[in-house]
Design a protein around this motif. Structure first.
Motif, PDB file in Angstrom:
ATOM      1  N   LEU A 147      10.244   8.898 -14.450  1.00  0.00           N
ATOM      2  CA  LEU A 147      10.019   8.584 -15.305  1.00  0.00           C
ATOM      3  C   LEU A 147      11.205   8.280 -16.229  1.00  0.00           C
ATOM      4  O   LEU A 147      11.197   6.610 -16.973  1.00  0.00           O
ATOM      5  CB  LEU A 147       8.746   9.225 -16.242  1.00  0.00           C
ATOM      6  CG  LEU A 147       7.796   8.810 -17.037  1.00  0.00           C
ATOM      7  CD1 LEU A 147       7.098   8.070 -16.735  1.00  0.00           C
ATOM      8  CD2 LEU A 147       6.691  10.086 -17.849  1.00  0.00           C
ATOM      9  N   LEU A 148      11.794   8.806 -15.951  1.00  0.00           N
ATOM     10  CA  LEU A 148      13.408   8.878 -17.238  1.00  0.00           C
ATOM     11  C   LEU A 148      14.144   7.405 -16.642  1.00  0.00           C
ATOM     12  O   LEU A 148      14.101   7.227 -17.004  1.00  0.00           O
ATOM     13  CB  LEU A 148      14.026   9.908 -16.914  1.00  0.00           C
ATOM     14  CG  LEU A 148      13.320  11.223 -17.782  1.00  0.00           C
ATOM     15  CD1 LEU A 148      14.086  12.750 -17.909  1.00  0.00           C
ATOM     16  CD2 LEU A 148      13.593  10.739 -19.120  1.00  0.00           C
ATOM     17  N   GLN A 149      13.466   7.644 -15.262  1.00  0.00           N
ATOM     18  CA  GLN A 149      14.746   6.296 -14.881  1.00  0.00           C
ATOM     19  C   GLN A 149      13.861   5.142 -15.118  1.00  0.00           C
ATOM     20  O   GLN A 149      14.909   4.118 -14.946  1.00  0.00           O
ATOM     21  CB  GLN A 149      14.437   7.183 -12.820  1.00  0.00           C
ATOM     22  CG  GLN A 149      15.905   7.595 -12.922  1.00  0.00           C
ATOM     23  CD  GLN A 149      15.568   8.365 -10.967  1.00  0.00           C
ATOM     24  OE1 GLN A 149      15.342   7.878 -10.439  1.00  0.00           O
ATOM     25  NE2 GLN A 149      16.985   9.825 -10.895  1.00  0.00           N
ATOM     26  N   PHE A 150      12.688   5.166 -14.732  1.00  0.00           N
ATOM     27  CA  PHE A 150      11.936   3.800 -15.339  1.00  0.00           C
ATOM     28  C   PHE A 150      12.505   3.172 -16.583  1.00  0.00           C
ATOM     29  O   PHE A 150      12.603   2.071 -16.402  1.00  0.00           O
ATOM     30  CB  PHE A 150      10.441   3.785 -15.052  1.00  0.00           C
ATOM     31  CG  PHE A 150       9.717   2.418 -15.284  1.00  0.00           C
ATOM     32  CD1 PHE A 150       9.445   1.870 -13.724  1.00  0.00           C
ATOM     33  CD2 PHE A 150       9.004   1.835 -16.133  1.00  0.00           C
ATOM     34  CE1 PHE A 150       8.972   1.168 -14.073  1.00  0.00           C
ATOM     35  CE2 PHE A 150       8.715   1.279 -16.902  1.00  0.00           C
ATOM     36  CZ  PHE A 150       8.468   0.377 -15.527  1.00  0.00           C
ATOM     37  N   PHE A 151      12.690   4.499 -17.286  1.00  0.00           N
ATOM     38  CA  PHE A 151      12.782   3.769 -18.868  1.00  0.00           C
ATOM     39  C   PHE A 151      14.533   3.190 -18.978  1.00  0.00           C
ATOM     40  O   PHE A 151      15.428   3.903 -19.786  1.00  0.00           O
ATOM     41  CB  PHE A 151      12.801   4.683 -19.662  1.00  0.00           C
ATOM     42  CG  PHE A 151      11.203   4.379 -19.382  1.00  0.00           C
ATOM     43  CD1 PHE A 151      10.501   3.251 -20.454  1.00  0.00           C
ATOM     44  CD2 PHE A 151      10.425   5.535 -19.342  1.00  0.00           C
ATOM     45  CE1 PHE A 151       9.474   3.173 -20.878  1.00  0.00           C
ATOM     46  CE2 PHE A 151       8.722   5.275 -19.561  1.00  0.00           C
ATOM     47  CZ  PHE A 151       8.198   3.790 -20.298  1.00  0.00           C
ATOM     48  N   SER A 152      15.518   3.750 -17.770  1.00  0.00           N
ATOM     49  CA  SER A 152      16.834   3.608 -17.698  1.00  0.00           C
ATOM     50  C   SER A 152      17.862   4.585 -18.526  1.00  0.00           C
ATOM     51  O   SER A 152      18.727   4.510 -18.889  1.00  0.00           O
ATOM     52  CB  SER A 152      17.497   2.421 -18.137  1.00  0.00           C
ATOM     53  OG  SER A 152      16.786   0.922 -18.010  1.00  0.00           O
ATOM     54  N   ILE A 153      17.241   5.921 -18.092  1.00  0.00           N
ATOM     55  CA  ILE A 153      18.278   7.070 -18.616  1.00  0.00           C
ATOM     56  C   ILE A 153      18.436   8.070 -17.100  1.00  0.00           C
ATOM     57  O   ILE A 153      18.013   8.306 -16.022  1.00  0.00           O
ATOM     58  CB  ILE A 153      16.743   8.021 -19.257  1.00  0.00           C
ATOM     59  CG1 ILE A 153      16.119   7.569 -20.494  1.00  0.00           C
ATOM     60  CG2 ILE A 153      17.702   9.694 -19.450  1.00  0.00           C
ATOM     61  CD1 ILE A 153      14.981   8.237 -20.859  1.00  0.00           C
ATOM     62  N   ASN A 154      19.791   8.258 -17.783  1.00  0.00           N
ATOM     63  CA  ASN A 154      20.461   8.210 -16.260  1.00  0.00           C
ATOM     64  C   ASN A 154      19.902  10.105 -15.620  1.00  0.00           C
ATOM     65  O   ASN A 154      20.352  10.870 -16.737  1.00  0.00           O
ATOM     66  CB  ASN A 154      21.576   8.575 -17.079  1.00  0.00           C
ATOM     67  CG  ASN A 154      22.782   8.758 -14.953  1.00  0.00           C
ATOM     68  OD1 ASN A 154      21.744   9.551 -14.817  1.00  0.00           O
ATOM     69  ND2 ASN A 154      24.107   8.571 -15.373  1.00  0.00           N
ATOM     70  N   THR A 155      19.347  10.286 -15.088  1.00  0.00           N
ATOM     71  CA  THR A 155      18.936  11.700 -14.648  1.00  0.00           C
ATOM     72  C   THR A 155      20.172  12.288 -13.151  1.00  0.00           C
ATOM     73  O   THR A 155      20.207  13.988 -13.453  1.00  0.00           O
ATOM     74  CB  THR A 155      17.972  11.899 -13.752  1.00  0.00           C
ATOM     75  OG1 THR A 155      17.681  10.793 -12.285  1.00  0.00           O
ATOM     76  CG2 THR A 155      16.792  10.829 -14.583  1.00  0.00           C
TER      77      THR A 155
END
Length: 169
Positions: A147-155
């Motif tokens: 979900l974080l990666q879907f919204f381009s948040i680097n995990t």
């Protein structure tokens, strides 16, 4: 927002540390088992069961950490020919697919864990469901990461861990 980020990082660190402790416990138990069998002709009755439990927990946690670090298998040979826009759309589809996989682990893993709580492991007498509890936990983590990666948040938490890099974090 800062509280949510700190809480997420604490949960993520706890998850990663449990994975590392599982691996450490696995190595210690197997080493001890080999040494006692070789030199004392003795094997702890619980060692194989606990080893398999730790191995399955570590393996599932490593799957989620692999998704977090974006080190899962990817084939770039075809996507290199596509435009940046097409690759962005493909990335969204991939993240949605990973989310669906995490949701599958969460739902089916939870059902299986509940089903198996009624029986016990033979050596340790722990509920058999403990073997499968890691599935819904991993599912939650995979869903969160995707979900974080879907919204381009680097995990990514560990940088420079690609193959052949000698200076990993």
């Amino acid at each position: 927002m800062n509280f949510i980020k700190k809480t997420g990082l604490i949960i993520d660190s706890l998850f990663e540390n449990i994975a590392l402790l599982s691996l450490l416990g696995l190595v210690i138990i197997v080493t001890t088992q080999v040494m006692t069998r070789k030199f004392l002709n003795y094997v702890f009755f619980w060692s194989e069961e606990v080893t398999l439990l730790l191995l399955s927990w570590f393996a599932f946690m490593a799957i989620a950490i692999g998704f977090r670090e974006n080190i899962h298998l990817g084939i770039d040979a075809i996507t290199n020919f596509f435009s940046k826009r097409v690759n962005t759309i493909l990335d969204k589809v991939i993240h949605a697919s990973i989310f669906a996989f995490g949701l599958f682990l969460l739902v089916q893993g939870w059902d299986f864990t509940i089903l198996m709580l009624k029986s016990t492991l033979p050596a340790t007498k722990l509920p058999t469901g403990i073997q499968y509890l890691i599935m819904p936990i991993t599912g939650i983590m995979i869903c969160a990461y995707s979900l974080l990666q879907f919204f381009s948040i680097n995990t990514k938490r560990h940088h420079n861990i690609e193959e052949g890099n000698e200076h990993a974090d």
